[in-house]
Design a protein around this motif. Sequence first.
Motif, PDB file in Angstrom:
ATOM      1  N   ILE A 168       5.541  -2.829 -11.003  1.00 17.66           N
ATOM      2  CA  ILE A 168       4.183  -3.361 -10.914  1.00 17.66           C
ATOM      3  C   ILE A 168       3.988  -4.108  -9.602  1.00 17.66           C
ATOM      4  O   ILE A 168       2.977  -3.955  -8.923  1.00 17.66           O
ATOM      5  CB  ILE A 168       3.899  -4.321 -12.089  1.00 17.66           C
ATOM      6  CG1 ILE A 168       3.924  -3.548 -13.390  1.00 17.66           C
ATOM      7  CG2 ILE A 168       2.570  -5.013 -11.912  1.00 17.66           C
ATOM      8  CD1 ILE A 168       3.885  -4.428 -14.604  1.00 17.66           C
ATOM      9  N   ALA A 169       5.001  -4.910  -9.241  1.00 22.12           N
ATOM     10  CA  ALA A 169       4.862  -5.749  -8.053  1.00 22.12           C
ATOM     11  C   ALA A 169       4.749  -4.905  -6.782  1.00 22.12           C
ATOM     12  O   ALA A 169       3.956  -5.223  -5.898  1.00 22.12           O
ATOM     13  CB  ALA A 169       6.050  -6.703  -7.944  1.00 22.12           C
ATOM     14  N   MET A 170       5.525  -3.816  -6.712  1.00 23.79           N
ATOM     15  CA  MET A 170       5.559  -3.053  -5.461  1.00 23.79           C
ATOM     16  C   MET A 170       4.207  -2.433  -5.090  1.00 23.79           C
ATOM     17  O   MET A 170       3.741  -2.629  -3.970  1.00 23.79           O
ATOM     18  CB  MET A 170       6.666  -2.020  -5.522  1.00 23.79           C
ATOM     19  CG  MET A 170       8.021  -2.675  -5.393  1.00 23.79           C
ATOM     20  SD  MET A 170       9.342  -1.623  -5.943  1.00 23.79           S
ATOM     21  CE  MET A 170      10.745  -2.680  -5.541  1.00 23.79           C
ATOM     22  N   PRO A 171       3.549  -1.705  -6.008  1.00 23.22           N
ATOM     23  CA  PRO A 171       2.222  -1.191  -5.644  1.00 23.22           C
ATOM     24  C   PRO A 171       1.217  -2.308  -5.385  1.00 23.22           C
ATOM     25  O   PRO A 171       0.395  -2.195  -4.469  1.00 23.22           O
ATOM     26  CB  PRO A 171       1.797  -0.387  -6.878  1.00 23.22           C
ATOM     27  CG  PRO A 171       3.039  -0.102  -7.609  1.00 23.22           C
ATOM     28  CD  PRO A 171       3.964  -1.225  -7.330  1.00 23.22           C
ATOM     29  N   LEU A 172       1.293  -3.411  -6.161  1.00 25.59           N
ATOM     30  CA  LEU A 172       0.327  -4.488  -5.962  1.00 25.59           C
ATOM     31  C   LEU A 172       0.513  -5.127  -4.601  1.00 25.59           C
ATOM     32  O   LEU A 172      -0.453  -5.506  -3.940  1.00 25.59           O
ATOM     33  CB  LEU A 172       0.490  -5.539  -7.055  1.00 25.59           C
ATOM     34  CG  LEU A 172      -0.289  -5.237  -8.336  1.00 25.59           C
ATOM     35  CD1 LEU A 172       0.194  -6.095  -9.473  1.00 25.59           C
ATOM     36  CD2 LEU A 172      -1.778  -5.445  -8.113  1.00 25.59           C
ATOM     37  N   ILE A 173       1.756  -5.257  -4.159  1.00 21.68           N
ATOM     38  CA  ILE A 173       2.022  -5.867  -2.868  1.00 21.68           C
ATOM     39  C   ILE A 173       1.697  -4.902  -1.735  1.00 21.68           C
ATOM     40  O   ILE A 173       1.106  -5.264  -0.725  1.00 21.68           O
ATOM     41  CB  ILE A 173       3.485  -6.359  -2.805  1.00 21.68           C
ATOM     42  CG1 ILE A 173       3.629  -7.583  -3.715  1.00 21.68           C
ATOM     43  CG2 ILE A 173       3.897  -6.698  -1.374  1.00 21.68           C
ATOM     44  CD1 ILE A 173       5.042  -8.041  -3.903  1.00 21.68           C
ATOM     45  N   GLY A 174       2.047  -3.639  -1.926  1.00 21.68           N
ATOM     46  CA  GLY A 174       1.784  -2.651  -0.874  1.00 21.68           C
ATOM     47  C   GLY A 174       0.312  -2.288  -0.799  1.00 21.68           C
ATOM     48  O   GLY A 174      -0.246  -2.124   0.280  1.00 21.68           O
ATOM     49  N   GLY A 175      -0.305  -2.137  -1.955  1.00 18.59           N
ATOM     50  CA  GLY A 175      -1.691  -1.660  -2.003  1.00 18.59           C
ATOM     51  C   GLY A 175      -1.758  -0.464  -2.943  1.00 18.59           C
ATOM     52  O   GLY A 175      -0.902   0.414  -2.875  1.00 18.59           O
ATOM     53  N   MET A 176      -2.793  -0.430  -3.815  1.00 19.26           N
ATOM     54  CA  MET A 176      -2.770   0.542  -4.897  1.00 19.26           C
ATOM     55  C   MET A 176      -3.663   1.746  -4.665  1.00 19.26           C
ATOM     56  O   MET A 176      -3.680   2.661  -5.456  1.00 19.26           O
ATOM     57  CB  MET A 176      -3.195  -0.141  -6.198  1.00 19.26           C
ATOM     58  CG  MET A 176      -2.265  -1.256  -6.627  1.00 19.26           C
ATOM     59  SD  MET A 176      -2.637  -1.787  -8.270  1.00 19.26           S
ATOM     60  CE  MET A 176      -4.290  -2.402  -8.009  1.00 19.26           C
ATOM     61  N   GLY A 209       0.775   2.768  -0.140  1.00 13.88           N
ATOM     62  CA  GLY A 209       0.958   1.392  -0.593  1.00 13.88           C
ATOM     63  C   GLY A 209       2.252   1.166  -1.345  1.00 13.88           C
ATOM     64  O   GLY A 209       3.071   0.315  -0.958  1.00 13.88           O
ATOM     65  N   PRO A 210       2.477   1.928  -2.444  1.00 12.77           N
ATOM     66  CA  PRO A 210       3.715   1.726  -3.210  1.00 12.77           C
ATOM     67  C   PRO A 210       4.969   1.908  -2.351  1.00 12.77           C
ATOM     68  O   PRO A 210       5.959   1.191  -2.548  1.00 12.77           O
ATOM     69  CB  PRO A 210       3.648   2.814  -4.283  1.00 12.77           C
ATOM     70  CG  PRO A 210       2.229   3.151  -4.418  1.00 12.77           C
ATOM     71  CD  PRO A 210       1.594   2.903  -3.094  1.00 12.77           C
ATOM     72  N   VAL A 211       4.907   2.850  -1.388  1.00  9.35           N
ATOM     73  CA  VAL A 211       6.085   3.076  -0.539  1.00  9.35           C
ATOM     74  C   VAL A 211       6.364   1.834   0.298  1.00  9.35           C
ATOM     75  O   VAL A 211       7.504   1.343   0.361  1.00  9.35           O
ATOM     76  CB  VAL A 211       5.882   4.312   0.367  1.00  9.35           C
ATOM     77  CG1 VAL A 211       7.067   4.494   1.286  1.00  9.35           C
ATOM     78  CG2 VAL A 211       5.647   5.542  -0.480  1.00  9.35           C
ATOM     79  N   ASN A 252      -5.703  -6.839  -2.649  1.00 12.01           N
ATOM     80  CA  ASN A 252      -5.596  -5.443  -2.215  1.00 12.01           C
ATOM     81  C   ASN A 252      -4.295  -5.135  -1.491  1.00 12.01           C
ATOM     82  O   ASN A 252      -4.123  -4.045  -0.956  1.00 12.01           O
ATOM     83  CB  ASN A 252      -6.792  -5.062  -1.352  1.00 12.01           C
ATOM     84  CG  ASN A 252      -8.061  -5.039  -2.166  1.00 12.01           C
ATOM     85  OD1 ASN A 252      -8.045  -4.618  -3.330  1.00 12.01           O
ATOM     86  ND2 ASN A 252      -9.149  -5.533  -1.602  1.00 12.01           N
ATOM     87  N   GLY A 253      -3.393  -6.096  -1.457  1.00 11.09           N
ATOM     88  CA  GLY A 253      -2.078  -5.855  -0.905  1.00 11.09           C
ATOM     89  C   GLY A 253      -2.070  -5.668   0.600  1.00 11.09           C
ATOM     90  O   GLY A 253      -3.060  -5.935   1.288  1.00 11.09           O
ATOM     91  N   ILE A 254      -0.926  -5.220   1.099  1.00 11.22           N
ATOM     92  CA  ILE A 254      -0.756  -5.067   2.539  1.00 11.22           C
ATOM     93  C   ILE A 254      -1.701  -4.010   3.096  1.00 11.22           C
ATOM     94  O   ILE A 254      -2.309  -4.191   4.151  1.00 11.22           O
ATOM     95  CB  ILE A 254       0.717  -4.722   2.850  1.00 11.22           C
ATOM     96  CG1 ILE A 254       1.590  -5.928   2.489  1.00 11.22           C
ATOM     97  CG2 ILE A 254       0.894  -4.361   4.305  1.00 11.22           C
ATOM     98  CD1 ILE A 254       3.061  -5.663   2.542  1.00 11.22           C
ATOM     99  N   MET A 255      -1.865  -2.896   2.345  1.00  7.86           N
ATOM    100  CA  MET A 255      -2.784  -1.864   2.822  1.00  7.86           C
ATOM    101  C   MET A 255      -4.219  -2.391   2.880  1.00  7.86           C
ATOM    102  O   MET A 255      -5.025  -1.918   3.675  1.00  7.86           O
ATOM    103  CB  MET A 255      -2.713  -0.633   1.915  1.00  7.86           C
ATOM    104  CG  MET A 255      -1.473   0.217   2.128  1.00  7.86           C
ATOM    105  SD  MET A 255      -1.252   0.740   3.838  1.00  7.86           S
ATOM    106  CE  MET A 255      -2.490   2.016   3.939  1.00  7.86           C
ATOM    107  N   GLY A 256      -4.529  -3.371   2.020  1.00  7.60           N
ATOM    108  CA  GLY A 256      -5.843  -3.995   2.076  1.00  7.60           C
ATOM    109  C   GLY A 256      -6.069  -4.702   3.394  1.00  7.60           C
ATOM    110  O   GLY A 256      -7.131  -4.585   4.001  1.00  7.60           O
ATOM    111  N   TRP A 257      -5.025  -5.391   3.864  1.00  9.24           N
ATOM    112  CA  TRP A 257      -5.112  -6.041   5.179  1.00  9.24           C
ATOM    113  C   TRP A 257      -5.308  -5.009   6.272  1.00  9.24           C
ATOM    114  O   TRP A 257      -6.126  -5.160   7.156  1.00  9.24           O
ATOM    115  CB  TRP A 257      -3.825  -6.833   5.472  1.00  9.24           C
ATOM    116  CG  TRP A 257      -3.650  -8.036   4.619  1.00  9.24           C
ATOM    117  CD1 TRP A 257      -4.634  -8.709   3.958  1.00  9.24           C
ATOM    118  CD2 TRP A 257      -2.422  -8.699   4.323  1.00  9.24           C
ATOM    119  NE1 TRP A 257      -4.097  -9.756   3.274  1.00  9.24           N
ATOM    120  CE2 TRP A 257      -2.746  -9.794   3.481  1.00  9.24           C
ATOM    121  CE3 TRP A 257      -1.099  -8.506   4.699  1.00  9.24           C
ATOM    122  CZ2 TRP A 257      -1.796 -10.665   2.995  1.00  9.24           C
ATOM    123  CZ3 TRP A 257      -0.150  -9.370   4.228  1.00  9.24           C
ATOM    124  CH2 TRP A 257      -0.479 -10.437   3.373  1.00  9.24           C
TER     125      TRP A 257
END
Lengths: 314, 291
Positions: free
Chosen positions: A246-254, A259-261, A300-305
Amino acid sequence: MKNRTFAALAFATAVAVIAASRLIPNDYFFSAAYTVLQFIILATAWNILGGYTGYVNFGSAAFFATGAYSSVFLYKALHAPLVVMIVTGTLAAGLLGLAVGYLTLRMRGVFFAIATLALAVVLYTFVVNWDYVGGARGAYIIQPRVIPFGLPRYIHLLYSAMVLMTALALVIARAIETSTIGRGLAAIRDDELAAECAGVPTLRLKLFSATVSGALMGMAGTTFPYYLAYIEPSAAFSLSYAVNSIAMPLIGGMMSWVGPVIGAVLLGSVQQIVQVTISSAWNLLIVGVLLVAFVTLAPNGIMGWVDAWRRKRR
Amino acid sequence: MEFPTALVLNAIIAGLLLGGFYAALSVGISISFGMLDVVNIAHPAFIILGSYIAYIVNGWMGVDPIVVSLVVSPLFFALGILLYRIYYVCFERRGQESLRGLAFFFGILFITEVALVLIFGVDYRMVRTAYSETTWRLGPVDFPMRLVVPFLVSVTMVVGVQLFLTHTFFGRAVLAVAQDPLALRLMGVNPTRVKGLAFALSIATAGVAGAFLIVIQPVQPAIGREYIGLVFAICVLGGMGSIWGTLLGAFVLGIAESFTSTFFGPSWAPAVSFGLLLAALGFKPSGLLGR
C-alpha cells in the motif's frame, strides 16, 4: 508507445539486466535485488486494484502467501519444476481474488477492504492448521542441486525469474492502464454510480481487476519458499507485505504504472539499507511513518510532484 | 461427534461472557464506522494501547487495570479528537476518505504496533488482579472471575453508551449526524464537531476495552490484528450503527467462537469471525437489527 513495443522493450531490458548481473560477484546483491523486485510486483499488482480502480486491498499478504503455499504444496506432492509452481500459484491467487471480489465487490468499497483484512487472518489460521504444508512449524524447501542455464547458484535463477516476472507485471499494468478497460476502471474510481449509468460494466471490470491484481501478488510469492529455503506461516503472511504494497504506490503515485515502481525501488532500497545497518523492526516503523506522512501531506505521491512541476513549466 | 451437556453448557456460558467483552471491543466501531462512516481500522491498535497503559500503571502502582483504564479514558478521548481533526482536514474535507483515509488508519495501526514492539518487545504481557484466580462453580458450570468482571463492566459500558445516545441532547445529535449531516447543518449544528466528539468517545471505549483484554488474556503488540475482523464482523452482523445489534452480534460471535474452540480446537477460533462476516455480508448485509 504501443503496448507491443513496450512489451518488447521491457522483456529486452529484463534479459539485458539478467545478463549484466552475471558480472556481479556479490551474492548479497541478488538477494537484495530479489526483495526489491518482489516489492515492485506487489506494488504494481496492488495499484491495479487500488490506484486504477480505487478499491483498497489490505490482504496482499494473503495473496502472496497463497502463491507461496501453493508452491510448497506442489513441492511436497510432486516435486514440480519451478515454472509449474509459478503458473499454478498465479492461477490460485487469481481465483482467490475473483472469489473475494465476487463476494464483496458488489457492496461499498469499504467492505472489500475489511474482507481482505480478515482474509489474511483466516488463511493464516488455515495454513497453521494444515500439517501437510508444515503447519505452524513451517516446512523446509530444499533448493535443487542441478541449476539450469549454467547459473552458478540457485539464487541467480530465482533472481532471473523475478526480473522476468517484474517485466511481465509492468507490461500487464501498462496495458490495462492504456486500454478501454483502464478507462473503465478510472471511471469507477472517480464516480462509480456515474460510470454504471454511463454503461460501464462496473462489476465485471472490478472482478477483472481484482483477479489480475490477486494473480500478480500470488506470482510474486511463488518463488518465495525457494528463496528462504524454509517457510513458516508468519513469514509468508507478514503484515509488512500488506503495508509495503500500500505504501509504495501511495508514495510513488497511483495514477500510472511508473508510480509503484518508483515507490518500490525507493522504499525497498531504504528498507534493505536500514535492515542491514539498524534493524528490521525500525524499517517497518519507517514504512509506516512514511505512509502516513505521504498520505496526509502529499496525497498524489512523488509522481504528483512531478506532474505539478511539469504543469508549472508549461 | 458427542455433545455432553456439561460441555455444551460451559461453552454457552463462556461464549456469553466472551461476547460481553467483544461488545466492549466493537461498540467503538459501531459508533465510528456504523454511525459516523469513519472506517477506523486502527481501532484495535487503541485497544492494545489501552492494554499496555493498564499494564504499565498496574505494574507501577498495583491499581486494578479496569480502574486505570477508566481514569485514563479522557486521554484516549483527547487522542480521538486529535485523530478526527487530522482525518477531517486531510481526507474527509477533500473527499478522499475512501482510499487515502483507509490507508491513513492502516498506517496508524501499523505504527502503533511496531512502536509497541520496539518498546516492549514481542513478549506476552499479563496482569494479575485480585480476582484472576477465583472461579465460581454452579453445578457443572464454571464462572471464571477474570471473565465475569470484564463482562459486567463491558455490558454496563455498552448499555451506558446506548442510553447516552438515546437520552441526551448530544447523543441524539450523534444519531442525527448518522442519518443526515446536511439536515443537521440546516438546524444550525456543526456536524464536524459532533462527529469529532463521537469519534473521541469511540476511541475512549477502545482504551477501556484494552484493560478488559489484558485481564482476560496475555497481550502482545501483534494480537490487535486478530481483532480487526472480529470487531467489523460484530458491527456488520449486528446491523450498522445499532448498539443493541452490536451487543447481540457480540453474543452470537462469542458463542460461535466458544463452540468452535471447545469442539474443534482453539486454533480454529480466529476463522469464525471471518466466516460470520462473509455470511453476514453475503446473506444479510443489513445485519440482525439493522435499519
